[in-house]
Scaffold this active site. Structure first.
Site, PDB file in Angstrom:
ATOM      1  N   THR A 129       0.824  -1.212   0.000  1.00 24.43           N
ATOM      2  CA  THR A 129       0.000   0.000   0.000  1.00 24.43           C
ATOM      3  C   THR A 129       0.855   1.258   0.000  1.00 24.43           C
ATOM      4  O   THR A 129       0.716   2.128  -0.873  1.00 24.43           O
ATOM      5  CB  THR A 129      -0.911  -0.007   1.252  1.00 24.43           C
ATOM      6  N   VAL A 130       1.750   1.357   0.983  1.00 25.20           N
ATOM      7  CA  VAL A 130       2.500   2.603   1.133  1.00 25.20           C
ATOM      8  C   VAL A 130       3.551   2.746   0.033  1.00 25.20           C
ATOM      9  O   VAL A 130       3.733   3.833  -0.545  1.00 25.20           O
ATOM     10  CB  VAL A 130       3.156   2.688   2.530  1.00 25.20           C
ATOM     11  N   LYS A 156       8.564  -9.549  -2.068  1.00 22.14           N
ATOM     12  CA  LYS A 156       8.610 -10.998  -1.852  1.00 22.14           C
ATOM     13  C   LYS A 156       8.347 -11.725  -3.163  1.00 22.14           C
ATOM     14  O   LYS A 156       8.955 -12.747  -3.454  1.00 22.14           O
ATOM     15  CB  LYS A 156       7.545 -11.403  -0.818  1.00 22.14           C
ATOM     16  N   LYS A 200       5.802   1.597  12.630  1.00 20.60           N
ATOM     17  CA  LYS A 200       5.633   1.972  14.050  1.00 20.60           C
ATOM     18  C   LYS A 200       6.057   0.856  14.991  1.00 20.60           C
ATOM     19  O   LYS A 200       6.616   1.114  16.058  1.00 20.60           O
ATOM     20  CB  LYS A 200       4.192   2.350  14.350  1.00 20.60           C
ATOM     21  N   GLY A 216      -0.104   8.834  10.018  1.00 15.40           N
ATOM     22  CA  GLY A 216      -0.074   8.925   8.555  1.00 15.40           C
ATOM     23  C   GLY A 216       0.473  10.250   8.073  1.00 15.40           C
ATOM     24  O   GLY A 216       1.636  10.581   8.319  1.00 15.40           O
ATOM     25  N   ILE A 234      -0.271  13.269   9.030  1.00 17.10           N
ATOM     26  CA  ILE A 234      -0.248  14.362  10.013  1.00 17.10           C
ATOM     27  C   ILE A 234       1.187  14.622  10.460  1.00 17.10           C
ATOM     28  O   ILE A 234       1.885  13.695  10.869  1.00 17.10           O
ATOM     29  CB  ILE A 234      -1.092  13.992  11.254  1.00 17.10           C
ATOM     30  N   GLY A 254     -11.822  -2.388   3.284  1.00 23.07           N
ATOM     31  CA  GLY A 254     -10.357  -2.381   3.324  1.00 23.07           C
ATOM     32  C   GLY A 254      -9.790  -1.526   4.438  1.00 23.07           C
ATOM     33  O   GLY A 254      -8.582  -1.289   4.516  1.00 23.07           O
ATOM     34  N   ASP A 296      -1.792  -1.371  17.919  1.00 16.65           N
ATOM     35  CA  ASP A 296      -1.309  -0.353  16.980  1.00 16.65           C
ATOM     36  C   ASP A 296      -1.214   1.012  17.676  1.00 16.65           C
ATOM     37  O   ASP A 296      -0.222   1.734  17.532  1.00 16.65           O
ATOM     38  CB  ASP A 296      -2.276  -0.293  15.786  1.00 16.65           C
ATOM     39  N   LYS A 299       2.166   3.574  18.555  1.00 18.45           N
ATOM     40  CA  LYS A 299       2.213   4.990  18.192  1.00 18.45           C
ATOM     41  C   LYS A 299       2.365   5.862  19.436  1.00 18.45           C
ATOM     42  O   LYS A 299       3.093   6.854  19.439  1.00 18.45           O
ATOM     43  CB  LYS A 299       0.957   5.357  17.406  1.00 18.45           C
TER      44      LYS A 299
HETATM   45  N1  LIG Z   1      -1.118   0.987   4.978  1.00 15.37           N
HETATM   46  C1  LIG Z   1      -1.149   2.130   5.619  1.00 15.37           C
HETATM   47  O1  LIG Z   1      -2.067   2.906   5.436  1.00 15.37           O
HETATM   48  C2  LIG Z   1      -0.051   2.474   6.571  1.00 15.37           C
HETATM   49  C3  LIG Z   1      -0.134   3.681   7.292  1.00 15.37           C
HETATM   50  C4  LIG Z   1       0.914   4.048   8.148  1.00 15.37           C
HETATM   51  C5  LIG Z   1       1.996   3.196   8.285  1.00 15.37           C
HETATM   52  N2  LIG Z   1       2.021   2.013   7.602  1.00 15.37           N
HETATM   53  C6  LIG Z   1       3.177   1.158   7.779  1.00 15.37           C
HETATM   54  O2  LIG Z   1       3.860   1.076   6.546  1.00 15.37           O
HETATM   55  C7  LIG Z   1       4.482  -0.193   6.424  1.00 15.37           C
HETATM   56  C8  LIG Z   1       4.040  -0.843   5.138  1.00 15.37           C
HETATM   57  O3  LIG Z   1       2.649  -1.016   5.169  1.00 15.37           O
HETATM   58  P1  LIG Z   1       1.821  -1.477   3.893  1.00 15.37           P
HETATM   59  O4  LIG Z   1       0.389  -1.289   4.248  1.00 15.37           O
HETATM   60  O5  LIG Z   1       2.338  -0.794   2.691  1.00 15.37           O
HETATM   61  O6  LIG Z   1       2.175  -3.042   3.851  1.00 15.37           O
HETATM   62  P2  LIG Z   1       1.809  -4.106   2.721  1.00 15.37           P
HETATM   63  O7  LIG Z   1       0.765  -3.539   1.822  1.00 15.37           O
HETATM   64  O8  LIG Z   1       1.534  -5.372   3.408  1.00 15.37           O
HETATM   65  O9  LIG Z   1       3.155  -4.238   1.860  1.00 15.37           O
HETATM   66  C9  LIG Z   1       4.304  -4.886   2.364  1.00 15.37           C
HETATM   67  C10 LIG Z   1       5.312  -5.002   1.238  1.00 15.37           C
HETATM   68  O10 LIG Z   1       6.516  -5.518   1.744  1.00 15.37           O
HETATM   69  C11 LIG Z   1       6.914  -6.649   0.985  1.00 15.37           C
HETATM   70  N3  LIG Z   1       7.525  -7.600   1.925  1.00 15.37           N
HETATM   71  C12 LIG Z   1       7.002  -8.069   3.074  1.00 15.37           C
HETATM   72  N4  LIG Z   1       7.886  -8.885   3.703  1.00 15.37           N
HETATM   73  C13 LIG Z   1       8.982  -8.931   2.911  1.00 15.37           C
HETATM   74  C14 LIG Z   1      10.232  -9.591   3.013  1.00 15.37           C
HETATM   75  N5  LIG Z   1      10.533 -10.361   4.053  1.00 15.37           N
HETATM   76  N6  LIG Z   1      11.127  -9.397   2.024  1.00 15.37           N
HETATM   77  C15 LIG Z   1      10.844  -8.646   0.954  1.00 15.37           C
HETATM   78  N7  LIG Z   1       9.686  -7.965   0.829  1.00 15.37           N
HETATM   79  C16 LIG Z   1       8.750  -8.113   1.789  1.00 15.37           C
HETATM   80  C17 LIG Z   1       5.670  -7.194   0.317  1.00 15.37           C
HETATM   81  O11 LIG Z   1       6.057  -7.820  -0.879  1.00 15.37           O
HETATM   82  P3  LIG Z   1       4.980  -8.415  -1.908  1.00 15.37           P
HETATM   83  O12 LIG Z   1       4.248  -7.248  -2.444  1.00 15.37           O
HETATM   84  O13 LIG Z   1       5.772  -9.106  -2.944  1.00 15.37           O
HETATM   85  O14 LIG Z   1       4.093  -9.326  -1.092  1.00 15.37           O
HETATM   86  C18 LIG Z   1       4.881  -5.917   0.098  1.00 15.37           C
HETATM   87  O15 LIG Z   1       5.235  -5.313  -1.122  1.00 15.37           O
HETATM   88  C19 LIG Z   1       4.117  -0.959   7.689  1.00 15.37           C
HETATM   89  O16 LIG Z   1       5.133  -0.809   8.629  1.00 15.37           O
HETATM   90  C20 LIG Z   1       2.872  -0.250   8.154  1.00 15.37           C
HETATM   91  O17 LIG Z   1       2.690  -0.345   9.564  1.00 15.37           O
HETATM   92  C21 LIG Z   1       1.032   1.643   6.759  1.00 15.37           C
END
Ligand SMILES: NC(=O)c1ccc[n+]([C@@H]2O[C@H](COP(=O)([O-])OP(=O)(O)OC[C@H]3O[C@@H](n4cnc5c(N)ncnc54)[C@H](OP(=O)(O)O)[C@@H]3O)[C@@H](O)[C@H]2O)c1
Ligand SMILES: NC(=O)c1ccc[n+]([C@@H]2O[C@H](COP(=O)([O-])OP(=O)(O)OC[C@H]3O[C@@H](n4cnc5c(N)ncnc54)[C@H](OP(=O)(O)O)[C@@H]3O)[C@@H](O)[C@H]2O)c1
Lengths: 428, 428
Positions: free
Chosen positions: B13-14, B45, B105, B134, B136, B187, B201, B205
């Protein structure tokens, strides 16, 4: 402990706030920047004036050269206010290779290009967080946190005095004049309240926020401005009935061209900004990545404003004040085209004083129709014999059409007067 | 145009949000930092996974060494999530002399000291604005704008999923399970919602915000935590009746010692934070100079989170990424003493299911009295034959006393059960 010496120009409300903060929070400040901050000299008009803080007499001076030409002083903090000599002092400070902090919205809004040019030429830094929103980190927010965004809108309650007055009117049903008097008694409004009440103060702040957000030079004279002096208790009552709260808004948004306006507006009572009362400020920002952001806090007062000034001093120290600064402040020669007020689109609240006679509603509605204005609601209240409050709320309409239609409505025999016209502002 | 190359770890996502922002806002970004930012490599991955953005296959890799040992890459952005290998990757990035941006976090809250040590030893920078709130600007807010303050309190709605659920429950009268299902369908909530719903969570934070605000090392296990799973539609109804809205709050405040807690709480419906609905976040800060400050915005989502990540990248570039960084991240060996939960003081809402018989109110009131708990109001509603909702609102009371008294009340013959206990939080 390493020490940095600074000079203050002015020792009024904000200057003394800075003094208090440096006295009470020095441990925190040292932990944040590694330096002790010492005020070496303070420029005032009257050395013998009684101050709220105990300051050794020898620190005060009436000769600005004592500050500009003191080699030990690295940062000059301008807290005099007004256009002159504040502007000249800021430019002179740059020429003397001193970094600058100022809280002066009038000067930054009016002379940004000239000041940034001097600052760039002399490789010094200037910070002015306190000039907008007091302690709210809006300038750093735009300049350092929202850097990944195209900013689409920045709209706020940026004047605490008028927000205090409108809150009093809303909560206690006061008329404007009474609420103003209370604000003056409490020190929230000045003896001459023109700058606050007529929206000039908000115009300066809007100019600063808009020029940073849209990367353009803003001429303060190009900003549409209406004060709050015409708001009556009865308008506040109607606003409540319709689910709104009246706030003085400063609005900047990009839609084709740049729309800049300061005026009272009705905002939906459930929007977070509607509940920002008292003398608080609130600034709403829409970025194309961050989405909607709202920052609220104290927009004035010795300590909140001092908080912003001292954090600016700390930023200069952290940016390594000893080496010439390599960042260029944007001097905007180009200006974005400004939208004409007759093109402003919004819903309108229109309150008329009409005679209690048949046909009047039809006549008025016809005129609105001829000007492409469609009506969302009409409310009619008899408030004295043969006198009727007729309140229209329109759908989105162009201000030019509103003005033209009201010119005609005014001439109707059945209409005693146009009592008020207030925009309804929808955040979207 | 000067160019800087970066590597991403993770492209979910990010990561894809960052990609989108760099694509759409590059002109703004260049004007802010003087560099074009190019994503040279992305660790994932599964290279063959379908993505929402068009990314050339040769940019993706499953071998982290392609990023760590690429001399051209100056900044590594960790967006994998989870504890491991994210933590190890961050430390390795530092050892490879790469600057770091992370949104993680969990890692920052759990391993700050270890990470900061590696970062200090290698003279690189780390930024983690996206880890809290996020888009902010709360981390920069604390670290760069409130530097002149002693921070007394930082309290917020920092989890968007639970705020969405509570807002649905409030607006539509849904029970928790239904609202959760809707959030999952949209979602907003994950298939396994434990981390959000149970408050973990928010704990991460809070740990980050508190350690920065109070300059102390916070053990996440020392933070008191309650989730929102026990909130019922009927509690929300009572809250409304009493003039409150229920929010999941993360609270840190200094009062003698440090009070850290995450739990649902009733807040006054007129407080600006009460109107922060949907999946928005809001953080309230009290500083001894700035006074009260409130920051609201989108706490999650690809673009809001990406906005914070990209602005962190820009900060690194502006701080001159090519020279070793001379700022020491505070590694806090010392810890402020943490207040025990039984010492927490607040008003309490207590809902009991009791039998409809004489004397029950007196018995219960007696027990509260014996435990130094005084009652602000009692409400009694018959909700089925011989079953009565008895709702107490207390004056300020110690949590220890509440627990002790409820232990006794529970044993009363006339009491069917303690249905819920919710704190009432007053901002002051
Ligand atoms: N989503 C939000 O709105 C949000 C907001 C604030 C903070 N965050 C933080 O931002 C971070 C990322 O969140 P996200 O929502 O973007 O996560 P996500 O959608 O689950 O994406 C994780 C990514 O990391 C890759 N990955 C995971 N484990 C791996 C490994 N061992 N080796 C190589 N690649 C690996 C995955 O690869 P594949 O794509 O190939 O599976 C995927 O592309 C987290 O720490 C989360 O807490 C997220
Ligand atoms: N007050 C607020 O809450 C607030 C909030 C945000 C921004 N600001 C801005 O902060 C600035 C300072 O405001 P303030 O409220 O502190 O003003 P103030 O109370 O009127 O103080 C002005 C100070 O400047 C000195 N001064 C004025 N003209 C001078 C001159 N020609 N030469 C030398 N000294 C001179 C005065 O000296 P004497 O004391 O000897 O008369 C006084 O100490 C203004 O730009 C204002 O817009 C204020």
């Amino acid at each position: 402990m390493k020490k940095i010496k600074i000079g203050l120009l002015g020792f009024g409300t904000v200057g003394q706030g800075v003094w208090k903060i440096l006295n009470s929070n020095m441990d925190e400040i040292i932990s944040k920047c590694g330096y002790e901050i010492e005020i070496k000299k303070i420029l005032v008009k009257d050395i013998n004036k009684k101050r709220c803080v105990d300051v050794p007499k020898e620190i005060l001076t009436t000769n600005s050269d004592d500050i500009f030409y003191d080699e030990e002083i690295k940062i000059i903090v301008e807290l005099i206010g007004g256009a002159h000599p504040a502007k000249e002092y800021i430019i002179k400070a740059a020429e003397c290779k001193k970094h600058i902090v100022t809280a002066n919205k009038l000067v930054v809004a009016s002379f940004a290009d000239e000041i940034f040019k001097a600052v760039n030429e002399n490789n010094v830094m200037i910070y002015y967080e306190a000039s907008v929103g007091g302690g709210i980190p809006i300038i750093k927010g735009i300049n350092e946190s929202l850097t990944a965004n195209k900013i689409k809108e920045i709209t706020g309650i940026v004047n605490g005095t008028t927000n205090y007055i409108l809150t009093k009117m809303t909560d206690e049903g006061l008329e404007f004049e009474e609420a103003l008097k209370q604000a003056q008694n409490l020190g929230y409004a000045e003896a001459d309240p023109t700058s606050d009440v007529e929206g000039f103060d908000a115009v300066y702040k809007l100019a600063i926020m808009a020029s940073l957000s849209f990367n353009t030079s803003v001429d303060i004279n190009s900003i549409y401005r209406e004060g709050i002096g015409r708001i009556k208790a009865v308008d506040i009552e109607y606003a409540k009935r319709f689910g709104y709260v009246i706030k003085l808004l400063a609005i900047a948004k990009e839609e084709d061209n740049l729309e800049l306006r300061v005026h009272p507006a009705m905002v939906e009572k459930n929007h977070p900004i509607a509940n920002v009362g008292d003398s608080f400020n609130a600034i709403f920002i829409k970025g194309n990545a961050v989405g909607d952001l709202l920052l609220c806090g104290r927009g004035a007062g010795d300590l909140p404003t001092g908080s912003a000034v001292v954090s600016d001093i700390i930023s200069i120290i952290r940016n390594n004040f000893d080496v010439p600064y390599n960042f260029n402040y944007e001097v905007n020669s180009s200006k974005m085209p400004i939208k004409q007020s007759k093109e402003f689109i919004s819903k309108y609240y229109i309150r008329l004083d009409v005679k209690d006679q048949a046909g009047v509603l039809g006549q008025i509605a016809n005129i609105f129709g001829q000007h492409n204005i469609s009506i969302l609601s009409v409310t009619q209240d008899v408030f004295a014999e043969h006198k009727v409050n007729l309140v229209f709320v329109t759908h989105d309409a162009k201000y030019g059409n509103i003005v033209d239609s009201l010119e005609k409505i005014k001439t109707l025999n059945s209409v005693n007067g146009i009592e008020n016209v207030i925009r309804i502002y929808e955040f979207n």
